[in-house]
Enzyme design. Structure first.
Site, PDB file in Angstrom:
ATOM      1  N   ASP A 171       0.917  -1.302   0.234  1.00  0.00           N
ATOM      2  CA  ASP A 171      -0.261  -0.549  -0.145  1.00  0.00           C
ATOM      3  C   ASP A 171       1.204   1.653  -0.432  1.00  0.00           C
ATOM      4  O   ASP A 171       0.689   2.314  -0.219  1.00  0.00           O
ATOM      5  CB  ASP A 171      -0.672   0.048   1.255  1.00  0.00           C
ATOM      6  CG  ASP A 171      -2.277   0.544   0.598  1.00  0.00           C
ATOM      7  OD1 ASP A 171      -2.258  -0.540  -0.224  1.00  0.00           O
ATOM      8  OD2 ASP A 171      -3.435   0.534   1.302  1.00  0.00           O
ATOM      9  N   ASP A 476     -10.295  -6.144  11.654  1.00  0.00           N
ATOM     10  CA  ASP A 476      -9.956  -6.869  12.224  1.00  0.00           C
ATOM     11  C   ASP A 476     -11.225  -7.891  13.349  1.00  0.00           C
ATOM     12  O   ASP A 476     -11.603  -8.591  13.095  1.00  0.00           O
ATOM     13  CB  ASP A 476      -8.618  -7.773  12.557  1.00  0.00           C
ATOM     14  CG  ASP A 476      -7.786  -6.820  14.450  1.00  0.00           C
ATOM     15  OD1 ASP A 476      -8.646  -5.869  14.145  1.00  0.00           O
ATOM     16  OD2 ASP A 476      -6.788  -7.304  13.973  1.00  0.00           O
TER      17      ASP A 476
END
Length: 762
Positions: A171, A476
């Site tokens: 990224d 998450d």
């Protein structure tokens, strides 16, 4: 699992066998009665935990009766303020204790038998394919060699290479990271057969070559180490220079690849880059066996498009992998979380293929374990409750939460609930789609580039009903929670040999920044429609709802920690009694509740194989996290909610290791070094606690009868002084680069004097 062969099948042959589903294998396992995992083993402490919870709850009711009478009998504004503050603090502590009990009501352990898979999966073509997702975002905070070692460790899994694909999401859009993986691909051609032929267990090259337990060191090992060191130097050299020079590239194809990094190419604004570094249908190792797929992906970024941080990167990998391999099983890893056991996929298959488990099994979570932790884990970085103790408790309910790394998913979980399928906008992205073309065909690559564009998700269900879920910085936690709301359950797999190893932050500021980000993300969930109490309990039951509420409420720990770090101490300075005196029945309640909570926490730690010293450091760091980083996370979230500009965002935790910082970490010295506002509550509390404790001792010596009235306040202040020893050490006894900056000491002393003067005045 011994004797697995590297597949030599053609792409067409593999595609045919990829149509064998996990349901087919599970049906065969049921027909032939294979035992893939044992019955769960309930904890021997379950009965004790339930009885203790009942007794402790009675103590809490008594405490709140005492608080209510204190509020009613308040005679002044000051006493009312103190009573309200203690009531609110103890209410938060009580809720956190109650929600913690959900982890203790039905903990269980599991055991799997990967050796039995040999009879069920006899050929390479019988194995379900696996796509591995590895995320990185900054080549300076997350050195490319760390990511390379992680990728090599999973590429070398004891698993058919034709069924293994590794996708690396960069990224940060760094040419240095891509260069590192091109180097890694060349090294893999030697490393993978070496691991296979020598039955190497540490398949992370760095871990293998630095291990002192290697018994079979020989000339071949030395040659491969030299090869690894040369690769490492080449990668680190280009990282130091900050660019990939032409003389390091081999051939026109590589030059064309790196020509994409133009002057206008920045981490926040750049086109999509997808590079098939290794193709399992073409590339072979030095033994003539095929290598696994290795694909580099840097999704398109634009300053005009919100990219949803790591969650967006994972969803991009989910779509890109669907166009290229579309494996039914997905493993997610952080860039520093490498495989520590080549048998790990086999352990996951023991649950995915077991016909005795329910069909709504969505993911297998392995505990996060860490390497390089200081002897007594000075920063509590292993987070035993989050990664080991609590998941055992949740496994006895609907299964553990997803903790970001070391988790095997069924791809189907990202497309709605087990009985409510959500179709993606393109049929090629569905979990049942069979990829019929080579991964480097123009049609496949064109589609991969399309689904990796920055505006692809506009007007789609990605991040809402499809893929990893948006809405929280703790992607998450939120994704696992949402999956269980949809009806999926999970399993906690905790083998004796750690399946994965990661790195822990080695500076206090890194710990603070990481926890602050978690705090903001958890508040985003708490104040959304998915609040675990008001929403979650209806779908996953009371105990699971409380489990998720415990995590979502972490930032609220800051309230009692701040109150108990200052209020009793300031009252002690002003000689104001705020707790029952020694001999009073309410004094006994306070002591029993204090010892009960800390004692139960200590028992959990000891049973997890830890020491008293590590437990002490863990509880100290939890107080520091709550009173500093979670407090600032709370403030930042509140300001953002009010529309006030703040630094809300995703900050990458540095994985880079400074030599001096590493040395101090191993010596277990707190690393301050810089002035950070998040250090102010800690250092100010340390000074106030020390001053109040010293003042209390003087007052008791002057008037011997005062001790029984001030004992509990002295106990709280003394507890704070002992916990704050590393702060005093960094403030006055050290002269290294990690000491407390003088300006921070001066500011904290001034603030502490102001608070103490205020207390004396009133």
């Amino acid at each position: 699992m011994c004797g697995l062969r590297t597949s030599h099948h053609s792409p067409q042959h593999r595609e045919k066998h990829n149509q064998i589903t996990m349901e087919d294998i599970r049906a065969r396992a049921a027909a032939e009665d294979f035992q893939l995992n044992s019955q769960h083993i309930p904890s021997r402490l379950t009965t004790f935990n339930r009885l203790f919870a009942l007794i402790y709850a009675c103590g809490l009711f008594a405490l709140f009766y005492y608080h209510l009478t204190s509020l009613i009998n308040s005679t002044s504004l000051g006493s009312f303020f103190i009573s309200v503050s203690l009531f609110i603090s103890d209410a938060v502590l009580a809720f956190m204790w109650v929600s913690t009990q959900s982890f203790r009501m039905n903990p269980l352990r599991r055991r799997e038998f990967p050796a039995n898979l040999k009879e069920l999966l006899k050929n390479d073509s019988d194995f379900p394919a696996i796509d591995v997702f590895i995320c990185t975002a900054d080549p300076y905070k997350e050195p490319p060699m760390n990511v390379v070692n992680t990728a090599l460790s999973v590429m070398a899994y004891h698993y058919p290479t034709s069924k293994t694909s590794v996708y690396v999401s960069d990224d940060g859009g760094s040419a240095m990271t891509l260069f590192a993986f091109m180097e890694a691909a060349r090294f893999a051609a030697t490393w993978l057969p070496f691991c296979r032929e020598n039955d190497v267990v540490d398949r992370n090259p760095n871990a293998f070559f630095t291990s002192t337990s290697n018994q079979d060191w020989n000339s071949e090992t030395e040659e491969i180490k030299i090869m690894y060191e040369k690769m490492k130097r080449r990668v680190e050299n280009i990282c130091e220079k900050g660019k990939v020079e032409d003389e390091l590239l081999n051939g026109e194809e590589e030059r064309m690849t790196f020509n994409q990094w133009t002057k206008s190419f920045t981490p926040q604004n750049h086109p999509t880059v997808i590079k098939v570094v290794l193709d399992s249908s073409k590339n072979k190792d030095i033994s003539g066996d095929l290598l696994p797929n290795l694909i580099y992906v840097s999704r398109q970024k634009s300053v005009n498009s919100h990219h949803n941080f790591k969650t967006g990167a994972l969803n991009t990998l989910l779509r890109v992998s669907a166009t290229m391999t579309n494996a039914p099983i997905i493993l997610t890893l952080d860039c520093d979380t490498y495989s520590n056991d080549p048998q790990t996929p086999a352990r996951a298959l023991c649950y995915f293929l077991d016909p005795k488990l329910e069909k709504n099994l969505g993911y297998i979570q392995f505990p996060q374990r860490f390497r390089g932790v200081s002897k007594h884990d000075i920063y509590g970085g292993e987070l035993k409750h989050l990664f080991l103790i609590n998941p055992l408790g949740m496994d006895g309910l609907l299964g553990p939460n997803y903790v970001g790394a070391g988790c095997f998913f069924v791809r189907r979980v990202f497309f709605g609930g087990p009985y409510s399928y959500e179709a993606p906008e393109l049929s090629q992205l569905s979990p049942s789609h069979v990829v019929e073309r080579p991964i480097q065909s123009q049609e496949v690559l064109d589609l991969a580039y399309l689904v990796a564009s920055c505006d692809y998700e506009n007007n789609t269900k990605w991040g809402l009903k499809l893929g990893f879920k948006y809405g929280s910085l703790v992607e998450d936690y939120f994704t696992g929670y949402r999956l269980q709301l949809e009806g999926w359950r999970s399993v906690f797999c905790n083998p004796k040999r750690a399946a994965f190893h990661g790195d822990v932050p080695i500076t206090l500021l890194s710990v603070m920044n990481q926890t602050k980000r978690w705090g903001i993300g958890l508040l985003e969930v708490n104040f959304s429609k998915y609040n675990p109490i008001t929403y979650g309990v209806r779908f996953i039951g009371l105990l699971m709802g409380l489990s998720y509420a415990n995590y979502a409420s972490w930032p609220f720990w800051s309230i009692p920690v701040i109150v108990y770090s200052f209020l009793p101490q300031l009252a002690l300075i002003s000689a104001t009694q705020i707790f029952p005196k020694v001999g009073d029945a309410w004094f006994v309640i306070y002591i029993l509740l204090f010892l009960g909570a800390y004692g139960q926490n200590l028992v959990d730690f000891i049973l997890a194989g830890e020491t008293f010293r590590r437990w002490w450091n863990d509880q100290r760091m939890w107080s520091i996290r709550a009173g500093c980083s979670l407090l600032f996370g709370f403030i930042e979230f509140t300001l953002k909610s009010l529309g006030i500009n703040s630094n809300l965002g995703f900050n990458v935790t540095s994985k880079a290791m400074d030599e001096e910082q590493t040395k101090r970490y191993k010596q277990e010295l707190f690393e301050f070094g810089v002035f950070s506002p998040m250090f102010v509550p800690l250092t100010t509390a340390a000074i106030v606690n020390l001053a109040s404790f010293a003042g209390g001792v003087i007052r008791i010596l002057k008037s011997g009868g005062a001790w029984e009235h001030l004992f509990l306040q002295m106990l709280v202040a003394g507890f704070g002084v002992v916990n704050c020893w590393p702060v005093y050490e960094a403030m006055a006894l050290r002269n290294d680069g990690g000491k407390l900056p003088p300006e921070l000491t001066f500011f904290s002393v001034s603030l502490a004097l102001l608070l103490c003067s205020f207390a004396t005045f009133f």
